[in-house]
Design a protein around this motif. Structure first.
Motif, PDB file in Angstrom:
ATOM      1  N   ILE A   1       0.834  -1.192   0.000  1.00 44.77           N
ATOM      2  CA  ILE A   1       0.000   0.000   0.000  1.00 44.77           C
ATOM      3  C   ILE A   1       0.872   1.246   0.000  1.00 44.77           C
ATOM      4  N   ASN A   2       1.936   1.244   0.790  1.00 49.20           N
ATOM      5  CA  ASN A   2       2.823   2.407   0.817  1.00 49.20           C
ATOM      6  C   ASN A   2       3.492   2.640  -0.533  1.00 49.20           C
ATOM      7  N   ASN A   3       3.845   1.554  -1.228  1.00 47.50           N
ATOM      8  CA  ASN A   3       4.460   1.698  -2.549  1.00 47.50           C
ATOM      9  C   ASN A   3       3.491   2.343  -3.545  1.00 47.50           C
ATOM     10  N   VAL A   4       2.221   2.007  -3.425  1.00 43.93           N
ATOM     11  CA  VAL A   4       1.221   2.624  -4.308  1.00 43.93           C
ATOM     12  C   VAL A   4       1.055   4.096  -3.951  1.00 43.93           C
ATOM     13  N   ARG A   5       1.039   4.399  -2.652  1.00 46.98           N
ATOM     14  CA  ARG A   5       0.870   5.784  -2.205  1.00 46.98           C
ATOM     15  C   ARG A   5       2.010   6.679  -2.660  1.00 46.98           C
ATOM     16  N   ASP A   6       3.246   6.197  -2.503  1.00 46.33           N
ATOM     17  CA  ASP A   6       4.386   7.042  -2.885  1.00 46.33           C
ATOM     18  C   ASP A   6       4.844   6.814  -4.326  1.00 46.33           C
ATOM     19  N   SER A   8       5.995   4.284  -5.922  1.00 48.74           N
ATOM     20  CA  SER A   8       7.190   3.486  -6.195  1.00 48.74           C
ATOM     21  C   SER A   8       6.841   2.045  -6.574  1.00 48.74           C
ATOM     22  N   HIS A   9       5.564   1.748  -6.686  1.00 50.09           N
ATOM     23  CA  HIS A   9       5.113   0.418  -7.097  1.00 50.09           C
ATOM     24  C   HIS A   9       5.524   0.182  -8.548  1.00 50.09           C
ATOM     25  N   TRP A  10       5.870  -1.050  -8.899  1.00 47.29           N
ATOM     26  CA  TRP A  10       6.371  -1.344 -10.247  1.00 47.29           C
ATOM     27  C   TRP A  10       5.336  -1.061 -11.321  1.00 47.29           C
ATOM     28  N   ASN A  11       4.047  -1.096 -10.976  1.00 50.62           N
ATOM     29  CA  ASN A  11       2.999  -0.898 -11.967  1.00 50.62           C
ATOM     30  C   ASN A  11       2.217   0.411 -11.710  1.00 50.62           C
ATOM     31  N   SER A  12       2.822   1.381 -11.019  1.00 53.97           N
ATOM     32  CA  SER A  12       2.107   2.593 -10.626  1.00 53.97           C
ATOM     33  C   SER A  12       1.569   3.419 -11.802  1.00 53.97           C
ATOM     34  N   PRO A  13       2.212   3.443 -12.981  1.00 53.20           N
ATOM     35  CA  PRO A  13       1.618   4.224 -14.080  1.00 53.20           C
ATOM     36  C   PRO A  13       0.273   3.663 -14.555  1.00 53.20           C
ATOM     37  N   ASN A  14       0.034   2.380 -14.316  1.00 61.66           N
ATOM     38  CA  ASN A  14      -1.199   1.757 -14.798  1.00 61.66           C
ATOM     39  C   ASN A  14      -2.282   1.631 -13.715  1.00 61.66           C
ATOM     40  N   ILE A  15      -1.977   2.021 -12.494  1.00 62.70           N
ATOM     41  CA  ILE A  15      -2.959   1.919 -11.406  1.00 62.70           C
ATOM     42  C   ILE A  15      -3.886   3.128 -11.465  1.00 62.70           C
ATOM     43  N   ARG A  16      -5.180   2.869 -11.552  1.00 57.66           N
ATOM     44  CA  ARG A  16      -6.193   3.918 -11.638  1.00 57.66           C
ATOM     45  C   ARG A  16      -7.183   3.746 -10.493  1.00 57.66           C
ATOM     46  N   PRO A  17      -7.660   4.866  -9.894  1.00 55.62           N
ATOM     47  CA  PRO A  17      -8.664   4.745  -8.837  1.00 55.62           C
ATOM     48  C   PRO A  17      -9.988   4.223  -9.395  1.00 55.62           C
ATOM     49  N   VAL A  18     -10.656   3.400  -8.599  1.00 55.62           N
ATOM     50  CA  VAL A  18     -11.922   2.806  -9.008  1.00 55.62           C
ATOM     51  C   VAL A  18     -12.944   3.048  -7.897  1.00 55.62           C
ATOM     52  N   ASP A  19     -14.186   3.279  -8.296  1.00 60.63           N
ATOM     53  CA  ASP A  19     -15.279   3.522  -7.365  1.00 60.63           C
ATOM     54  C   ASP A  19     -15.493   2.287  -6.479  1.00 60.63           C
TER      55      ASP A  19
END
Length: 92
Positions: A1-6, A8-19
């Motif tokens: 979760i912290n990697n997504v927040r900051d 630094s996650h390997w797939n962060s450019p493709n992570i999109r918020p979802v309802d």
């Protein structure tokens, strides 16, 4: 979760918020209740912060219309008409 927040996650450019309702994590009513509760809490915190911060700042402006009182001029005996001599009599 912290990697997504900051990010630094390997797939962060493709992570999109979802309802969360679309994902089935909660109902729309539950989400609306939580949002309303959060908004109330934030308003209270901001009001408390505004009360605590009463340091130096600008004074409130006065209403220009009520602050200005024009001087009353004495009534002229010439029937209200003004001549150029009357206007410039103090300049000579």
């Amino acid at each position: 979760i912290n990697n997504v927040r900051d990010k630094s996650h390997w797939n962060s450019p493709n992570i999109r918020p979802v309802d969360p309702v679309t994902l089935g994590l909660c109902t729309q009513i539950e989400l609306d209740e939580v949002i309303a509760k959060s908004a109330d809490k934030r308003r209270k915190l901001e009001a408390e912060k505004a009360e605590k911060f009463e340091g130096p700042g600008l004074a409130p402006a006065q209403d220009e219309a009520s602050a200005y009182e024009p001087e009353e001029k004495p009534a002229e005996d010439n029937g209200g008409s003004v001549s150029a001599d009357d206007i410039f009599k103090n300049f000579s």
